[in-house]
Design an enzyme around this catalytic site. Sequence first.
Site, PDB file in Angstrom:
ATOM      1  CG  HIS A 433       0.334 -15.045  -2.656  1.00 20.29           C
ATOM      2  ND1 HIS A 433       1.690 -15.126  -2.863  1.00 20.29           N
ATOM      3  CD2 HIS A 433      -0.027 -13.816  -3.099  1.00 20.29           C
ATOM      4  CE1 HIS A 433       2.126 -14.004  -3.397  1.00 20.29           C
ATOM      5  NE2 HIS A 433       1.103 -13.188  -3.556  1.00 20.29           N
ATOM      6  CG  ASP A 519      -0.342  -9.546  -1.492  1.00 17.21           C
ATOM      7  OD1 ASP A 519      -0.637  -8.419  -1.897  1.00 17.21           O
ATOM      8  OD2 ASP A 519       0.813  -9.969  -1.434  1.00 17.21           O
ATOM      9  CD  GLU A 520       1.919  -9.665  -4.898  1.00 13.85           C
ATOM     10  OE1 GLU A 520       2.723  -8.754  -5.115  1.00 13.85           O
ATOM     11  OE2 GLU A 520       2.257 -10.837  -4.637  1.00 13.85           O
ATOM     12  CB  VAL A 521      -6.177 -12.053  -6.914  1.00 10.19           C
ATOM     13  CG1 VAL A 521      -6.993 -12.791  -7.968  1.00 10.19           C
ATOM     14  CG2 VAL A 521      -6.275 -12.768  -5.577  1.00 10.19           C
TER      15      VAL A 521
END
Length: 851
Positions: A433, A519-521
């Site tokens: 992100h 978050d969210e790799v």
Amino acid sequence: MKKTLVGLLCALFVLLYANAFAQESKNQFDPKKLQLNYEVTDGKYQDKPQTLAVLTLTNNGNVPLPASGWTLYFHSFPALKPIAENAPVKVEHVNGDLRYLVPTDAFKELAPGASQRIELLSGGQVVNDSRTPHGFYLVWDNDKSKGYATAPISVKKPDQPWVDWVQAKDIYAQNKVITDIPEEKLTKVFPTPAVYHETGQPFTMTATVPIVTDAAFLREADLLADHFGTVFGKKPVISMLGTGKAIRLQQKKGMGPEAYELQVSPQEVVIAASTPAGAFYGTQSLKTLIPAAALAKNQTSVSLPGVRVSDAPRFGHRAFMMDVSRNFQSKEQVLKVLDMMALYKLNVLHFHLNDDEGWRLEIPGLPELTEVGGKRGHTLDEKNHLQPSLGSGPDANKTSGSGHYTKADYIEILKYATERHIKVIPEIETPGHARAAIKSMDARYARLMQEGKPEEAKRYLLRDLEDQSVYRSVQNWNDNVINVALPSTYTFLEKVVDEILAMYQEAGAPIQTIHMGGDEVPNGVWEKSPAVNALMAANPTIKGKYDLWDYYFGKVNDMLNARKLYLSGWEEIGLTRVEQNGKKVYVPNQDFKGKNFHVDVWNNLWGAEDLAYRMANAGYKVVLTNASNLYLDLTYQKAYEEPGLYWAGYLDLDKPFYFIPFDYMKNQKVDTNNDPINPAVVYKGKERLTAFGRSNIVGLQAPLWSEMIKTPERLEYMLLPKLLGLAERAWAPDPAWATEPNAAKGEAAYNQAWSAFVNVLGKRELPRLSHYAGGFQYRIPTAGAVVENGRVLANVQLPGFTIRYTTDGTEPGEKSPVYTGPISDKGEIKLKVFSPTGRSGRVVTVVNKAS
């Protein structure tokens, strides 16, 4: 003479050029004359979870839209593709949610008044218009550097029942458990205090009544006086000595860090506390004793009910997360939100300052972060600003996608928050992100390379220039992850952290932690990076993505610890992936469990229902941020007209209110589709919170992600009244219904508490927020309605709000009849809820058929 001739020639040239430009403009199609209409025609196409829609292009101009030579950009998630083999356009993906359509040979010149229909297929079902393509703009092939906005897209509400949209009768059934409670019987302090008694002996407050305070509470007294100044038009006097009738702020030893006592009697109001924070919360409770109507216009006096209150918060971390990266909000709007947070005793602003779509904080020495990363607009190379996202449009200067806080702005925000006992936790989202940061440092690199400064250019670079890794994030980016093997990554983070700390020091604001994201790799990152390969060759213990993860957050943790800070992040910072029963699953990372990592755990879905408890039981400090109950950007109801996302379900006012922090699986009532569930079955075998784990639950947080929030009004609509449920649950004592072992008794107790809560909101707090801090545009609920025995019955979620109706097909207005009982009229009955100040919600229509 020569000057005169030159002047004449220049004037002639300008005239000829202007005439040629006017002729060109006259003959060229105006993109604002391109009308776009979108209609879903089949929400379950081929009986599959996919959607067929029609996009219609209509030429409302006076010249044709050419058959070629243009590209139409737009934003959409998910992907759209033409369904016809010989479609008039083809659709391509740029990055993120940005796509474009270009005419094919089948597209013919669009004459004035003509239309072109394009059938488009997408995955998933449409519940509201969050999945509608938007943000259209046209780019001509002869100058691809400029974009021109079209007319706003017009969307037709689907008329096919492929989704079980909420009906008026469903809302009526939900509201039936609510009892209308007379206002005099309501608790006058909100959130609900630990101990509360009414004495029946009020205190009359006027502008001449002084505020007498101990020296420790001078700042709190001044803020209270400011508020009374808005009530009376004149600020009361503040003194440190005085007898007689007064409001008194007194320091009392031995109370908790945020505890206070409040006593209101005819002769004086006394607020006692050990700390300024406690005194401040006492003043906020006093403010909620003021009748809401007193804020509408200046008063000569107000009557404060006689009460005895002894109070302290349930949780020390009571947080609202404000995302300004996806769409920006002004400094003034942030200050307004802080005022509202303070009133309801929320003490943490988690400030999401960067993401893929924007970097919002000036960092001295790194101007590109805001000059490039703080703006979005049409671009071919992103050297001057980021590409459009989330419908932000082609013009980088006219969009909610652009904006940032200067250093002075941020210091002002910090001072304002600190005065109101709110800690601001800045989030620097990494390593995923992080596209705005990456692109900004790319722009810096290009500038310095052009200046012949290669070493300085590489100093803050965030990606490996030779990296050939292929990945795609959940939000569809293929270039949004920082490379964790580069020394320059850590140089960048140190620079950012040190500049932020300098701002806190200048503001005199406390800071104990920085939120570093995590978050969210996506899968695929770092796999083909020479820098990563070199790091792994030098460190044999690093063998893949999850070892790199540990390496990164280990270094980040060390960097923060050296600055006397602890690390905060999303749950992934404390997770690792292992194999269990032949499957890869995420489990708490044993390497970090004793290092004071604070994790905001959002995922309580899809098999991770117990994740927050597992992490707390393992020793992580957990802030419950459960998506199903606390994500404020989720749409209120399954209604097409309601804005918001729905990937984690639907979040009405009751979801935060019925959240049980220490046993949240007990009281989950529906799944993400809003279908009823049996918690005993759904959560069978899930890990429960242990006594040790309970000690690691440090608080609650409600985030408001801003993908669909482009205005202050939309922010306030999604924020309120839902945030008040979080405020109640984070401050008030554990309610009796949450621990009642008997299901029937627990439900009865819950319904009673729910009724009290919505009565307080409808009759006291939302009317107050209509005026407080300039007034908030909170959501007005829709009426519930049902036809029974030939009559229309209606109800409302918020007692104190008014239902008005019509029987002639017109929309109800402020002068329409007030619903006071069953309606016997036949035909189409339209109902609408109005707030005490006259704002209204959506229209509900029911048909009372003739008998």
